[in-house]
Design an enzyme around this catalytic site. Structure first.
Site, mmCIF file in Angstrom:
data_model
loop_
_atom_site.group_PDB
_atom_site.id
_atom_site.type_symbol
_atom_site.label_atom_id
_atom_site.label_comp_id
_atom_site.label_asym_id
_atom_site.label_seq_id
_atom_site.Cartn_x
_atom_site.Cartn_y
_atom_site.Cartn_z
ATOM 1 N N GLY A 26 0.794 -1.223 0.000
ATOM 2 C CA GLY A 26 0.000 0.000 0.000
ATOM 3 C C GLY A 26 0.823 1.267 0.000
ATOM 4 O O GLY A 26 0.535 2.183 0.769
ATOM 5 N N ASN A 28 0.925 3.585 -2.307
ATOM 6 C CA ASN A 28 0.063 4.694 -2.704
ATOM 7 C C ASN A 28 -0.963 5.010 -1.622
ATOM 8 O O ASN A 28 -1.341 6.169 -1.440
ATOM 9 C CB ASN A 28 -0.623 4.378 -4.033
ATOM 10 C CG ASN A 28 0.229 4.769 -5.222
ATOM 11 O OD1 ASN A 28 0.679 5.905 -5.330
ATOM 12 N ND2 ASN A 28 0.476 3.824 -6.111
ATOM 13 N N MET A 109 -5.446 -6.205 -5.705
ATOM 14 C CA MET A 109 -5.126 -7.152 -6.770
ATOM 15 C C MET A 109 -6.303 -8.068 -7.104
ATOM 16 O O MET A 109 -6.195 -9.295 -7.101
ATOM 17 C CB MET A 109 -3.894 -7.971 -6.383
ATOM 18 C CG MET A 109 -2.672 -7.122 -6.084
ATOM 19 S SD MET A 109 -2.217 -6.033 -7.457
ATOM 20 C CE MET A 109 -1.663 -7.249 -8.640
ATOM 21 N N LEU A 112 -12.608 -6.081 -10.494
ATOM 22 C CA LEU A 112 -13.896 -5.740 -9.915
ATOM 23 C C LEU A 112 -15.011 -6.013 -10.919
ATOM 24 O O LEU A 112 -14.843 -5.825 -12.122
ATOM 25 C CB LEU A 112 -13.905 -4.270 -9.510
ATOM 26 C CG LEU A 112 -12.932 -3.926 -8.377
ATOM 27 C CD1 LEU A 112 -12.750 -2.415 -8.281
ATOM 28 C CD2 LEU A 112 -13.402 -4.500 -7.052
ATOM 29 N N ASN A 126 -8.550 4.867 -9.452
ATOM 30 C CA ASN A 126 -7.362 4.010 -9.427
ATOM 31 C C ASN A 126 -6.195 4.803 -9.991
ATOM 32 O O ASN A 126 -6.377 5.812 -10.673
ATOM 33 C CB ASN A 126 -7.603 2.751 -10.254
ATOM 34 C CG ASN A 126 -6.472 1.737 -10.113
ATOM 35 O OD1 ASN A 126 -5.858 1.630 -9.061
ATOM 36 N ND2 ASN A 126 -6.198 0.993 -11.165
ATOM 37 N N HIS A 128 -2.714 4.134 -12.348
ATOM 38 C CA HIS A 128 -2.105 3.163 -13.260
ATOM 39 C C HIS A 128 -0.719 3.659 -13.658
ATOM 40 O O HIS A 128 -0.558 4.846 -13.974
ATOM 41 C CB HIS A 128 -2.983 2.992 -14.500
ATOM 42 C CG HIS A 128 -2.444 2.003 -15.479
ATOM 43 N ND1 HIS A 128 -2.483 0.644 -15.256
ATOM 44 C CD2 HIS A 128 -1.827 2.170 -16.683
ATOM 45 C CE1 HIS A 128 -1.927 0.013 -16.285
ATOM 46 N NE2 HIS A 128 -1.528 0.925 -17.162
#
Length: 220
Positions: A26, A28, A109, A112, A126, A128
């Site tokens: 985690g 981020n 990970m 969804l 999110n 990327h």
């Protein structure tokens, strides 16, 4: 003669309640926590509160980091559910119980379901590791090097059912240097992520992000 009425104070505006979904360290997530704690001097996030960190992995290192910031944590193992939709419905149940306004993915990970993405449309973001629409999916640094890209970077975007297709909120570019390998380029991009994600949350929490059709407009 009647006594004057006491002055009423305007209530303080409520903060955007944010949940972060993780599966591992985690990093981020940590950047978002730092921003909300005022630990990034030029990206102070005053209008958001990290109300929950949820992990599908019981021993994800990020859970301990969240606890250091006194943030509520929950573990929801994905095994034992008949399908992705059932698991995602349980996530939604937890998010709603915690009155969450915005969901941030930070190394979660799991793919969804379309139903989850629709339920949280324009409330699910999110980050990327590429300058979308370039290099969707995995191995972005390797592919950027193979393509001979002069610039690489990261993108914060709204999440839709189509992978890495959601409307772009914010991007940050980094140069690709002549002697870069995957590791050095990845480290440079990760440093950019740790600034780009908190800035995107700041803009969202201040109401400076608006959707016009399928496009994001950033208000000054």
């Amino acid at each position: 003669m009647s006594s004057p009425k006491p002055k009423t104070r305007n209530p303080e505006p409520s903060k955007l309640r944010v949940a972060i979904l993780i599966s591992g360290r985690g990093s981020n997530m940590h950047a978002l926590l730092r921003g909300c704690a005022g630990e990034i001097p030029d990206i102070e996030i005053d209008q958001a509160k990290i109300a929950l960190v949820l992990s599908n992995i019981a021993d994800a290192p990020g859970l301990e980091i969240a606890k250091q910031y006194k943030v509520k944590t929950e573990i929801l193992p994905h095994k034992g559910y008949k399908d992705r939709r059932e698991y995602d419905a349980k996530i939604t149940e937890i998010l709603r119980a915690n009155k969450i306004d915005l969901v941030c993915l930070a190394g979660f990970m799991r793919l969804l379901s379309a139903e989850f993405c629709e339920t949280w449309k324009n409330k699910l973001i999110n980050i990327h590791p590429s300058l979308l629409p370039n290099h969707k999916g995995l191995d972005t640094h390797k592919r950027a090097l193979a393509a001979g890209d002069a610039h690489h970077g990261c993108t914060v975007h709204f999440v839709t059912a189509e992978m890495d297709e959601g409307p772009i909120i914010l991007q940050q570019s980094v140069p690709v240097l002549p002697d870069d390998d995957e590791q050095t380029l990845a480290a440079r991009v990760l440093a950019a992520e740790h600034r780009c994600y908190p800035m995107a949350l700041k803009l969202l929490s201040e109401g400076r992000i608006q959707m016009t059709g399928n496009k994001v407009v950033v208000n000054s």
